[in-house]
Motif scaffolding. Structure first.
Motif, PDB file in Angstrom:
ATOM      1  N   VAL A 164       0.841  -1.207   0.000  1.00 32.99           N
ATOM      2  CA  VAL A 164       0.000   0.000   0.000  1.00 32.99           C
ATOM      3  C   VAL A 164       0.870   1.249   0.000  1.00 32.99           C
ATOM      4  N   ALA A 165       1.935   1.271   0.771  1.00 31.61           N
ATOM      5  CA  ALA A 165       2.849   2.418   0.794  1.00 31.61           C
ATOM      6  C   ALA A 165       3.519   2.627  -0.556  1.00 31.61           C
ATOM      7  N   MET A 166       3.910   1.546  -1.234  1.00 32.49           N
ATOM      8  CA  MET A 166       4.547   1.683  -2.551  1.00 32.49           C
ATOM      9  C   MET A 166       3.543   2.205  -3.605  1.00 32.49           C
ATOM     10  N   ILE A 167       2.300   1.773  -3.519  1.00 30.50           N
ATOM     11  CA  ILE A 167       1.273   2.263  -4.455  1.00 30.50           C
ATOM     12  C   ILE A 167       0.992   3.731  -4.223  1.00 30.50           C
ATOM     13  N   LEU A 168       0.926   4.149  -2.956  1.00 35.60           N
ATOM     14  CA  LEU A 168       0.619   5.546  -2.655  1.00 35.60           C
ATOM     15  C   LEU A 168       1.802   6.482  -2.965  1.00 35.60           C
ATOM     16  N   LEU A 169       3.007   6.010  -2.837  1.00 36.59           N
ATOM     17  CA  LEU A 169       4.198   6.848  -3.103  1.00 36.59           C
ATOM     18  C   LEU A 169       4.519   6.960  -4.586  1.00 36.59           C
ATOM     19  N   PHE A 170       4.222   5.944  -5.371  1.00 34.98           N
ATOM     20  CA  PHE A 170       4.590   5.979  -6.796  1.00 34.98           C
ATOM     21  C   PHE A 170       3.403   6.013  -7.635  1.00 34.98           C
TER      22      PHE A 170
END
Length: 131
Positions: A125-131
């Motif tokens: 979820v963090a990788m989807i929201l950051l990139f």
């Protein structure tokens, strides 16, 4: 067996080591040994082997904490509402808390696996929201 007295007809009376060291035996064994000695003299009569008052509780006879299901399973169930409990149980698992009571091991391992799954989902979820 130890050496004992030799009688006239060549029969040797011996005393077992357990009879000599009765204070080293567990209470139930001590009572059984005393009952056997008494039964040798009085054949055909019953003797009390174990007294109900001398009951010794074992390690696994005690109920687990947290409503009887253990800290691990309790943390696993509560973790669905409050995921930090999984990380707490993971800390206990890697700290070898289950050595106090091996019944805790399965619940702590389940919580550690749930914490791993939660970490992977948070990372995705963090990788989807950051990139």
């Amino acid at each position: 067996m130890e050496e004992g007295k030799v009688l006239k007809n060549g029969v040797e009376l011996v005393k077992s080591v357990s009879d000599k060291h009765l204070d080293l035996l567990r209470p139930s064994s001590r009572l059984f040994s005393l009952a056997c000695q008494k039964n040798d003299r009085e054949k055909g009569k019953y003797a009390l082997i174990k007294n109900d008052d001398d009951f010794q509780q074992g390690l696994y006879d005690k109920p687990l904490p947290c409503f009887g299901c253990g800290i691990g399973w309790f943390s696993f169930l509560i973790g669905f509402g409050f995921p930090l409990m999984w990380y707490y149980a993971t800390f206990l698992y890697f700290g070898n808390y289950y050595r106090k009571d091996p019944r805790e091991r399965a619940g702590l391992a389940a919580s550690a696996i749930a914490a791993l799954g939660c970490s992977v989902i948070l990372f995705i979820v963090a990788m989807i929201l950051l990139f």
